[in-house]
Design a protein around this motif. Structure first.
Motif, PDB file in Angstrom:
ATOM      1  N   ALA A   1      37.521  44.299  66.153  1.00 20.43           N
ATOM      2  CA  ALA A   1      38.983  44.341  66.079  1.00 20.43           C
ATOM      3  C   ALA A   1      39.489  45.746  66.396  1.00 20.43           C
ATOM      4  CB  ALA A   1      39.453  43.892  64.698  1.00 20.43           C
ATOM      5  N   ARG A   2      38.845  46.764  65.841  1.00 22.93           N
ATOM      6  CA  ARG A   2      39.237  48.154  66.091  1.00 22.93           C
ATOM      7  C   ARG A   2      39.057  48.502  67.576  1.00 22.93           C
ATOM      8  NH1 ARG A   2      35.945  50.538  62.803  1.00 22.93           N
ATOM      9  NH2 ARG A   2      34.366  50.938  64.386  1.00 22.93           N
ATOM     10  N   ASP A   3      37.950  48.055  68.170  1.00 25.39           N
ATOM     11  CA  ASP A   3      37.712  48.304  69.595  1.00 25.39           C
ATOM     12  C   ASP A   3      38.816  47.687  70.439  1.00 25.39           C
ATOM     13  OD1 ASP A   3      35.413  49.701  68.943  1.00 25.39           O
ATOM     14  OD2 ASP A   3      34.032  48.109  69.604  1.00 25.39           O
ATOM     15  N   CYS A   4      39.250  46.500  70.058  1.00 24.01           N
ATOM     16  CA  CYS A   4      40.336  45.838  70.777  1.00 24.01           C
ATOM     17  C   CYS A   4      41.625  46.648  70.650  1.00 24.01           C
ATOM     18  CB  CYS A   4      40.541  44.424  70.250  1.00 24.01           C
ATOM     19  SG  CYS A   4      41.823  43.521  71.147  1.00 24.01           S
ATOM     20  N   ALA A   5      41.918  47.099  69.424  1.00 23.06           N
ATOM     21  CA  ALA A   5      43.123  47.911  69.207  1.00 23.06           C
ATOM     22  C   ALA A   5      43.080  49.170  70.075  1.00 23.06           C
ATOM     23  CB  ALA A   5      43.254  48.270  67.733  1.00 23.06           C
ATOM     24  N   MET A   6      41.915  49.762  70.217  1.00 25.33           N
ATOM     25  CA  MET A   6      41.780  50.964  71.051  1.00 25.33           C
ATOM     26  C   MET A   6      41.999  50.643  72.533  1.00 25.33           C
ATOM     27  SD  MET A   6      41.471  53.325  68.887  1.00 25.33           S
ATOM     28  CE  MET A   6      41.173  54.675  69.992  1.00 25.33           C
ATOM     29  N   LYS A   7      41.555  49.472  72.977  1.00 29.26           N
ATOM     30  CA  LYS A   7      41.713  49.092  74.384  1.00 29.26           C
ATOM     31  C   LYS A   7      43.174  48.943  74.783  1.00 29.26           C
ATOM     32  CE  LYS A   7      37.404  46.626  75.232  1.00 29.26           C
ATOM     33  NZ  LYS A   7      36.800  45.320  75.504  1.00 29.26           N
ATOM     34  N   ILE A   8      44.023  48.519  73.856  1.00 31.23           N
ATOM     35  CA  ILE A   8      45.422  48.282  74.212  1.00 31.23           C
ATOM     36  C   ILE A   8      46.302  49.509  73.984  1.00 31.23           C
ATOM     37  CG2 ILE A   8      45.231  45.805  73.781  1.00 31.23           C
ATOM     38  CD1 ILE A   8      46.941  46.328  71.214  1.00 31.23           C
ATOM     39  N   THR A   9      45.757  50.570  73.397  1.00 30.14           N
ATOM     40  CA  THR A   9      46.539  51.770  73.116  1.00 30.14           C
ATOM     41  C   THR A   9      46.895  52.472  74.420  1.00 30.14           C
ATOM     42  OG1 THR A   9      45.552  52.035  70.934  1.00 30.14           O
ATOM     43  CG2 THR A   9      46.519  54.001  71.936  1.00 30.14           C
ATOM     44  N   ALA A  10      48.193  52.522  74.703  1.00 31.43           N
ATOM     45  CA  ALA A  10      48.677  53.116  75.954  1.00 31.43           C
ATOM     46  C   ALA A  10      50.198  53.095  75.980  1.00 31.43           C
ATOM     47  CB  ALA A  10      48.145  52.327  77.153  1.00 31.43           C
TER      48      ALA A  10
ATOM     49  N   ILE B   1      52.218  52.051  72.657  1.00 34.21           N
ATOM     50  CA  ILE B   1      51.741  50.848  71.982  1.00 34.21           C
ATOM     51  C   ILE B   1      50.371  51.123  71.373  1.00 34.21           C
ATOM     52  CG2 ILE B   1      51.136  48.405  72.233  1.00 34.21           C
ATOM     53  CD1 ILE B   1      54.081  49.013  72.894  1.00 34.21           C
ATOM     54  N   THR B   2      50.250  50.809  70.100  1.00 34.45           N
ATOM     55  CA  THR B   2      48.964  50.843  69.410  1.00 34.45           C
ATOM     56  C   THR B   2      48.777  49.490  68.743  1.00 34.45           C
ATOM     57  OG1 THR B   2      50.009  51.807  67.444  1.00 34.45           O
ATOM     58  CG2 THR B   2      48.977  53.341  68.998  1.00 34.45           C
ATOM     59  N   GLY B   3      47.589  49.260  68.206  1.00 32.54           N
ATOM     60  CA  GLY B   3      47.319  48.008  67.521  1.00 32.54           C
ATOM     61  C   GLY B   3      46.803  48.252  66.121  1.00 32.54           C
ATOM     62  N   TYR B   4      47.171  47.352  65.213  1.00 29.14           N
ATOM     63  CA  TYR B   4      46.583  47.393  63.879  1.00 29.14           C
ATOM     64  C   TYR B   4      45.922  46.057  63.615  1.00 29.14           C
ATOM     65  CZ  TYR B   4      50.659  44.976  61.684  1.00 29.14           C
ATOM     66  OH  TYR B   4      51.643  44.090  61.330  1.00 29.14           O
ATOM     67  N   THR B   5      44.898  46.071  62.774  1.00 27.91           N
ATOM     68  CA  THR B   5      44.060  44.891  62.600  1.00 27.91           C
ATOM     69  C   THR B   5      44.120  44.361  61.171  1.00 27.91           C
ATOM     70  OG1 THR B   5      42.030  45.983  61.856  1.00 27.91           O
ATOM     71  CG2 THR B   5      42.437  45.953  64.246  1.00 27.91           C
ATOM     72  N   PHE B   6      43.550  43.196  60.994  1.00 25.89           N
ATOM     73  CA  PHE B   6      43.372  42.603  59.674  1.00 25.89           C
ATOM     74  C   PHE B   6      42.626  43.573  58.765  1.00 25.89           C
ATOM     75  CE2 PHE B   6      40.630  40.087  56.831  1.00 25.89           C
ATOM     76  CZ  PHE B   6      41.557  39.255  56.207  1.00 25.89           C
ATOM     77  N   TRP B   7      41.706  44.323  59.346  1.00 25.81           N
ATOM     78  CA  TRP B   7      40.824  45.199  58.583  1.00 25.81           C
ATOM     79  C   TRP B   7      41.462  46.528  58.206  1.00 25.81           C
ATOM     80  CZ3 TRP B   7      37.237  42.321  56.740  1.00 25.81           C
ATOM     81  CH2 TRP B   7      36.825  41.202  57.473  1.00 25.81           C
ATOM     82  N   ASP B   8      42.423  47.014  58.981  1.00 27.93           N
ATOM     83  CA  ASP B   8      43.046  48.298  58.636  1.00 27.93           C
ATOM     84  C   ASP B   8      44.509  48.162  58.236  1.00 27.93           C
ATOM     85  OD1 ASP B   8      44.359  47.978  61.072  1.00 27.93           O
ATOM     86  OD2 ASP B   8      43.374  49.654  62.050  1.00 27.93           O
ATOM     87  N   ASN B   9      44.934  46.938  57.976  1.00 26.09           N
ATOM     88  CA  ASN B   9      46.284  46.681  57.484  1.00 26.09           C
ATOM     89  C   ASN B   9      46.411  47.247  56.068  1.00 26.09           C
ATOM     90  OD1 ASN B   9      48.898  45.631  57.497  1.00 26.09           O
ATOM     91  ND2 ASN B   9      48.260  43.604  56.831  1.00 26.09           N
TER      92      ASN B   9
END
Length: 172
Positions: free
Chosen positions: A137-146, A41-49
């Motif tokens: 937002a990027r920091d949050c995406a990094m926290k959930i990457t696992a 699982i990774t996350g993408y944000t409003f800013w890197d969409n």
């Protein structure tokens, strides 16, 4: 029709994992028609969409743009990869991400997801972040990457932590 498509996607995923020798380690199918697997699982944000600074999505099903708070009624948009022109999961496929306590729905494509990672399905969940800085937002995406447990085609009733990930970003 959607239920049949979702079950077909689940069956194809199970077959693909069996063929790759991963089913024993990564997939458990329950009697309710749900499939459980370990996914990257990774996350993408409003800013890197794509395009940056937007919530645009490839295949709107529940939302007109990426979003959602993670409940059964308002699942979070998730992006998946594709191979051979076919999406790994059909648009509209519902998922439950146990570690995040969020329901998600496939509505977007993930260019970086490819065929998966380390023999696991790769899912990219929309974190949001239009109301936060790009860095937060990027920091949050990094926290959930696992690697996290995912239920494919879940029923309602799983525990939920409702809210946009970027705004609530708990440590998971």
């Amino acid at each position: 029709m959607t239920k049949r498509l979702n079950r077909a996607a689940m069956a194809l995923t199970a077959l693909a994992l069996l063929a790759a020798g991963q089913a024993g380690a990564n997939t458990i199918t329950s009697s309710k028609g749900e499939a459980r697997l370990s996914a990257w699982i990774t996350g993408y944000t409003f800013w890197d969409n794509t395009p940056p600074g937007s919530a645009a999505i490839a295949r709107p099903v529940v939302h007109d743009e990426a979003g959602g708070i993670g409940t059964w009624a308002d699942p979070v948009t998730v992006a998946v990869g594709r191979s051979g022109g076919d999406w790994h999961y059909a648009p509209g496929t519902r998922l439950y991400l146990a570690g995040l306590m969020k329901y998600a729905v496939v509505e977007d494509l993930c260019g970086a997801c490819g065929g998966g990672r380390d023999g696991r399905v790769h899912l990219d969940i929309y974190v949001g972040g239009s109301g936060t800085s790009a860095r937060a937002a990027r920091d949050c995406a990094m926290k959930i990457t696992a690697v996290q447990e995912v239920v494919v085609n879940p029923g309602p009733g799983y525990p939920v932590a409702a809210g946009e990930l970027a705004e609530e970003c708990r440590v998971f």
